[in-house]
Design an enzyme around this catalytic site. Structure first.
Site, PDB file in Angstrom:
ATOM      1  N   GLY A 128       0.840  -1.203   0.000  1.00 64.69           N
ATOM      2  CA  GLY A 128       0.000   0.000   0.000  1.00 64.69           C
ATOM      3  C   GLY A 128       0.866   1.240   0.000  1.00 64.69           C
ATOM      4  O   GLY A 128       2.095   1.156   0.170  1.00 64.69           O
ATOM      5  N   LEU A 129       0.215   2.362  -0.167  1.00 61.52           N
ATOM      6  CA  LEU A 129       0.926   3.639  -0.207  1.00 61.52           C
ATOM      7  C   LEU A 129       1.701   3.884   1.090  1.00 61.52           C
ATOM      8  O   LEU A 129       1.354   3.337   2.136  1.00 61.52           O
ATOM      9  CB  LEU A 129      -0.081   4.789  -0.359  1.00 61.52           C
ATOM     10  CG  LEU A 129      -0.842   4.897  -1.676  1.00 61.52           C
ATOM     11  CD1 LEU A 129      -1.909   5.992  -1.560  1.00 61.52           C
ATOM     12  CD2 LEU A 129       0.117   5.229  -2.815  1.00 61.52           C
ATOM     13  N   SER A 130       2.696   4.741   1.012  1.00 62.24           N
ATOM     14  CA  SER A 130       3.373   5.195   2.222  1.00 62.24           C
ATOM     15  C   SER A 130       2.323   5.839   3.127  1.00 62.24           C
ATOM     16  O   SER A 130       1.441   6.552   2.646  1.00 62.24           O
ATOM     17  CB  SER A 130       4.448   6.216   1.832  1.00 62.24           C
ATOM     18  OG  SER A 130       5.096   6.693   2.988  1.00 62.24           O
ATOM     19  N   ALA A 131       2.403   5.538   4.409  1.00 60.59           N
ATOM     20  CA  ALA A 131       1.474   6.070   5.430  1.00 60.59           C
ATOM     21  C   ALA A 131       0.082   5.466   5.368  1.00 60.59           C
ATOM     22  O   ALA A 131      -0.837   5.944   6.048  1.00 60.59           O
ATOM     23  CB  ALA A 131       1.376   7.596   5.384  1.00 60.59           C
ATOM     24  N   SER A 132      -0.095   4.398   4.573  1.00 62.76           N
ATOM     25  CA  SER A 132      -1.408   3.746   4.551  1.00 62.76           C
ATOM     26  C   SER A 132      -1.650   2.979   5.853  1.00 62.76           C
ATOM     27  O   SER A 132      -2.801   2.706   6.203  1.00 62.76           O
ATOM     28  CB  SER A 132      -1.529   2.805   3.341  1.00 62.76           C
ATOM     29  OG  SER A 132      -0.523   1.824   3.371  1.00 62.76           O
ATOM     30  N   GLY A 133      -0.570   2.614   6.547  1.00 61.23           N
ATOM     31  CA  GLY A 133      -0.718   1.939   7.837  1.00 61.23           C
ATOM     32  C   GLY A 133      -0.074   0.563   7.903  1.00 61.23           C
ATOM     33  O   GLY A 133      -0.275  -0.164   8.881  1.00 61.23           O
ATOM     34  N   LYS A 134       0.711   0.206   6.915  1.00 55.78           N
ATOM     35  CA  LYS A 134       1.298  -1.143   6.847  1.00 55.78           C
ATOM     36  C   LYS A 134       2.103  -1.473   8.117  1.00 55.78           C
ATOM     37  O   LYS A 134       1.864  -2.487   8.763  1.00 55.78           O
ATOM     38  CB  LYS A 134       2.218  -1.271   5.607  1.00 55.78           C
ATOM     39  CG  LYS A 134       1.512  -1.038   4.291  1.00 55.78           C
ATOM     40  CD  LYS A 134       2.480  -1.131   3.112  1.00 55.78           C
ATOM     41  CE  LYS A 134       3.551  -0.060   3.085  1.00 55.78           C
ATOM     42  NZ  LYS A 134       3.066   1.315   2.966  1.00 55.78           N
ATOM     43  N   SER A 135       3.059  -0.618   8.439  1.00 52.66           N
ATOM     44  CA  SER A 135       3.946  -0.913   9.576  1.00 52.66           C
ATOM     45  C   SER A 135       3.170  -0.913  10.890  1.00 52.66           C
ATOM     46  O   SER A 135       3.388  -1.778  11.750  1.00 52.66           O
ATOM     47  CB  SER A 135       5.069   0.127   9.664  1.00 52.66           C
ATOM     48  OG  SER A 135       5.807   0.120   8.470  1.00 52.66           O
ATOM     49  N   SER A 179       6.011  -5.724   5.381  1.00 52.40           N
ATOM     50  CA  SER A 179       5.298  -4.472   5.063  1.00 52.40           C
ATOM     51  C   SER A 179       6.191  -3.586   4.194  1.00 52.40           C
ATOM     52  O   SER A 179       7.163  -3.012   4.675  1.00 52.40           O
ATOM     53  CB  SER A 179       4.834  -3.739   6.325  1.00 52.40           C
ATOM     54  OG  SER A 179       5.713  -3.863   7.375  1.00 52.40           O
TER      55      SER A 179
HETATM   56  P1  ADP Z   1       3.235   2.697   6.224  1.00 49.52           P
HETATM   57  O1  ADP Z   1       3.994   1.591   6.922  1.00 49.52           O
HETATM   58  O2  ADP Z   1       2.136   2.189   5.348  1.00 49.52           O
HETATM   59  O3  ADP Z   1       4.116   3.698   5.549  1.00 49.52           O
HETATM   60  P2  ADP Z   1       2.808   3.706   8.870  1.00 49.52           P
HETATM   61  O4  ADP Z   1       2.220   2.578   9.642  1.00 49.52           O
HETATM   62  O5  ADP Z   1       4.266   4.007   9.043  1.00 49.52           O
HETATM   63  O6  ADP Z   1       2.435   3.526   7.335  1.00 49.52           O
HETATM   64  O7  ADP Z   1       2.044   5.066   9.186  1.00 49.52           O
HETATM   65  C1  ADP Z   1       0.646   5.146   9.227  1.00 49.52           C
HETATM   66  C2  ADP Z   1       0.258   6.296  10.162  1.00 49.52           C
HETATM   67  O8  ADP Z   1      -1.151   6.463  10.141  1.00 49.52           O
HETATM   68  C3  ADP Z   1       0.661   6.017  11.592  1.00 49.52           C
HETATM   69  O9  ADP Z   1       1.109   7.216  12.183  1.00 49.52           O
HETATM   70  C4  ADP Z   1      -0.669   5.555  12.214  1.00 49.52           C
HETATM   71  O10 ADP Z   1      -0.725   5.803  13.594  1.00 49.52           O
HETATM   72  C5  ADP Z   1      -1.669   6.403  11.456  1.00 49.52           C
HETATM   73  N1  ADP Z   1      -3.028   5.882  11.398  1.00 49.52           N
HETATM   74  C6  ADP Z   1      -4.136   6.595  11.694  1.00 49.52           C
HETATM   75  N2  ADP Z   1      -5.238   5.851  11.560  1.00 49.52           N
HETATM   76  C7  ADP Z   1      -4.843   4.631  11.153  1.00 49.52           C
HETATM   77  C8  ADP Z   1      -5.568   3.421  10.848  1.00 49.52           C
HETATM   78  N3  ADP Z   1      -6.878   3.353  10.950  1.00 49.52           N
HETATM   79  N4  ADP Z   1      -4.848   2.341  10.456  1.00 49.52           N
HETATM   80  C9  ADP Z   1      -3.501   2.423  10.344  1.00 49.52           C
HETATM   81  N5  ADP Z   1      -2.769   3.537  10.632  1.00 49.52           N
HETATM   82  C10 ADP Z   1      -3.435   4.633  11.037  1.00 49.52           C
END
Ligand code: ADP
Length: 203
Positions: A36-43, A107
Site C-alpha cells: 500500500g501507499l506510504s502512510a497507509s498503515g502497513k507498519s 510491510s
Molecule cells: P506505512 O507503513 O504504510 O508507511 P505507517 O504505519 O508508518 O504507514 O504510518 C501510518 C500512520 O497512520 C501512523 O502514524 C498511524 O498511527 C496512522 N493511522 C491513523 N489511523 C490509522 C488506521 N486506521 N490504520 C492504520 N494507521 C493509522
C-alpha cells in the site's frame, strides 16, 4: 528478474518436513505481504498483529521497508530497477522465514504488480501459504497523516520518484484481503488479519 549466475550448485534436501516443523511450532509457516501507499498503515498494523500473535503464543517476525533498506538492501535506491531488486530479495527472505515455520509479516510499499506477483510465485512454487494484504488508503488521507513528513518533501520536489506523487502505485487486483484503513481502526485491521490466519488453518 534475476538469473541464476552460479553453475554447479545443487539443492541439498534436509530431513525436516513442513509437517514436522508445524508440529514443533504449533502453527504453520506463512507470509502476509502488506502492500500500500506510504502512510497507509502497513507498519502500524504489522506491529499490532505481531504483538497479538506473540501474546497468543505464536511465532511471528516482521520485515519492514526502511529496516531492510538499512541492512540487507542498503545498496539499493528507489529507481525502478532497484525497487524490483529490493522486492525480489525481500520475497526470498520472507519465504525463508515462512519456510522456517514463522508467520512472516512483510510491510513494503511494493508498488509494482509484477514484483509482488513474483514474490507470490516463489511462495506458491514452494507450497508456502501466502496472503497478499492490500492496505488501502486514499492518497489524500495518507498525505494528511504523513507521519514521516515524506509527502510534504515529495510535493516540494525534495524527494524524486515518490510513490503516489511522481511514481506509480499499481493497485492489487487479487489480494486475499483488503484493509480500508480510512474506515477501520488499527485494532480492527490487525484482528482481520489474525482471523484470516485462523480461517486458513495457519494458527
Ligand atoms: P506505512 O507503513 O504504510 O508507511 P505507517 O504505519 O508508518 O504507514 O504510518 C501510518 C500512520 O497512520 C501512523 O502514524 C498511524 O498511527 C496512522 N493511522 C491513523 N489511523 C490509522 C488506521 N486506521 N490504520 C492504520 N494507521 C493509522
Amino acid at each position: 528478474m534475476a538469473e541464476q549466475v552460479a553453475t554447479n550448485v545443487h539443492w541439498h534436501e534436509g530431513e525436516i518436513t513442513p509437517e514436522m516443523r508445524a508440529e514443533n511450532m504449533g502453527q504453520r509457516g506463512a507470509t502476509l505481504w502488506l502492500t500500500g501507499l506510504s502512510a497507509s498503515g502497513k507498519s502500524t498494523i504489522a506491529v499490532e498483529l505481531e504483538r497479538m500473535l506473540l501474546a497468543n503464543g505464536k511465532h511471528a517476525y516482521r520485515l519492514d521497508g526502511d529496516n531492510i533498506r538499512m541492512g540487507l538492501n542498503k545498496n539499493l535506491g528507489f529507481s525502478a530497477e532497484d525497487r524490483t531488486e529490493n522486492i525480489r530479495r525481500i520475497g526470498e527472505v520472507t519465504k525463508l522465514f515462512a519456510d522456517s515455520g514463522m508467520i512472516s509479516i512483510a510491510s513494503f510499499i511494493s508498488p509494482y504488480r509484477v514484483d509482488r506477483d513474483h514474490a507470490r510465485e516463489i511462495h506458491v512454487e514452494s507450497k508456502i501459504p501466502y496472503f497478499e494484504v492490500y492496505v488501502e488508503c486514499p492518497l489524500e488521507e495518507a498525505e494528511k497523516r504523513d507521519p514521516k513528513g515524506l509527502y510534504k518533501k515529495a510535493r516540494a520536489g525534495e524527494i524524486k520518484g515518490f510513490t503516489g506523487i511522481d511514481d506509480p502505485y499499481e493497485e492489487p487486483e487479487s489480494a486475499e484481503i483488503v484493509l480500508k484503513t480510512h474506515e477501520m481502526t488499527i485494532q480492527e485491521s490487525a484482528q482481520a488479519l489474525y482471523k484470516l490466519l485462523e480461517d486458513n488453518g495457519i494458527i
